[in-house]
Design an enzyme around this catalytic site. Structure first.
Site, PDB file in Angstrom:
ATOM      1  N   SER A   1       8.177   4.098   0.447  1.00  0.00           N
ATOM      2  CA  SER A   1       7.058   3.469  -0.479  1.00  0.00           C
ATOM      3  C   SER A   1       7.119   3.885  -1.966  1.00  0.00           C
ATOM      4  CB  SER A   1       5.618   3.709   0.254  1.00  0.00           C
ATOM      5  OG  SER A   1       4.609   3.221  -0.813  1.00  0.00           O
TER       6      SER A   1
ATOM      7  N   SER B   1       0.819  -0.927  -0.064  1.00  0.00           N
ATOM      8  CA  SER B   1       0.031  -0.160  -0.036  1.00  0.00           C
ATOM      9  C   SER B   1       0.758   1.004   0.022  1.00  0.00           C
ATOM     10  CB  SER B   1      -0.845  -0.018   1.268  1.00  0.00           C
ATOM     11  OG  SER B   1      -1.588   1.189   1.193  1.00  0.00           O
ATOM     12  N   GLU B   2       0.682   2.312  -0.944  1.00  0.00           N
ATOM     13  CA  GLU B   2       1.483   3.363  -1.099  1.00  0.00           C
ATOM     14  C   GLU B   2       1.616   4.078   0.271  1.00  0.00           C
ATOM     15  OE1 GLU B   2      -1.119   6.764  -3.017  1.00  0.00           O
ATOM     16  OE2 GLU B   2      -0.777   5.070  -4.085  1.00  0.00           O
ATOM     17  N   ASN B   3       0.625   3.819   1.154  1.00  0.00           N
ATOM     18  CA  ASN B   3       0.769   4.762   2.524  1.00  0.00           C
ATOM     19  C   ASN B   3       1.631   3.835   3.458  1.00  0.00           C
ATOM     20  OD1 ASN B   3      -0.957   2.674   2.809  1.00  0.00           O
ATOM     21  ND2 ASN B   3      -2.332   3.849   4.167  1.00  0.00           N
TER      22      ASN B   3
END
Length: 218
Positions: free
Chosen positions: A88, A46-48
């Site tokens: 990320s 997940s990009e977070n």
């Protein structure tokens, strides 16, 4: 947008993911894919700032400090790691994502994607869309076939701002699976009882039908 249609799309995309892949899941339908991987081992990013995202937790185990890109609660698989957003994006921009599964506002008949802005409207914004379009080795679009107003989302030419010149490899909707090869769109499978003629009517883009296309007969 019915939940059953969203689940159908998520399950079909899950079939395309390969053991051992690092897969980024974008906002929307992609974030429910972890619930339908069964025993397939893929590493969900997940990009977070999470690698090793697991399925939706039970109500008793929800921790809202642990969320997906859609801000929905997630779990962590054994061995998962947490890191900040800059790391990320280093993974994404460095070419370390095998497959990105993204939602879309529009996809044109060559596979070019628009998924971050509608002219004249305020929506979420670009997020990591442009980085994922450019950086992932493979791109699968998970989307409803039509927009909320009934207009086609698969179009001859984008009317919304493009997310990048890199093209999608596949799009999965509640009705069909299309592959993009050398700038052309091919129907490879139908997922509902809609006829190919009706599918053409709801799809603004031109597509080709292969002899080996799997047709839903239920």
């Amino acid at each position: 947008m019915s939940l059953s249609d969203r689940i159908k799309i998520a399950k079909r995309v899950a079939q395309e993911l390969k053991e051992g892949e690092i897969v980024n899941l974008g906002v929307g339908i992609p974030t429910i894919i972890p619930d339908y991987l069964d025993d397939k081992k893929v590493y969900l990013q997940s990009e977070n700032g999470l690698l090793g995202m697991g399925p939706t937790p039970s109500d008793d185990d929800i921790d809202m400090d642990l969320i997906s890109a859609s801000k929905k609660p997630v779990s962590m698989d054994k061995g998962a790691s947490l890191f900040d957003s800059s790391d990320s994006f280093l993974m994404i921009r460095g070419g370390h994502i095998d497959t990105a599964v993204l939602g879309a506002l529009q996809v044109d008949e060559t596979g070019e994607v628009a998924n971050w802005a509608v002219p004249g409207e305020t929506i979420l914004g670009v997020g990591g869309a442009m980085d994922l379009v450019a950086g992932a080795r493979r791109m699968i679009i998970a989307s409803m076939h039509l927009s909320k107003d009934g207009s086609p989302k698969i179009v001859k030419k984008l009317s919304f701002p493009s997310s990048g010149t890199r093209k999608a490899d596949m799009i999965v909707t509640e009705h069909a699976v299309f592959q993009f090869l050398e700038g052309k769109m091919y129907l490879i499978e139908t997922l509902s009882d809609v006829s190919i003629e009706a599918l053409r009517e709801m799809t603004d883009a031109e597509f080709h039908v292969l002899e080996k296309t799997k047709v839903e007969t239920n």
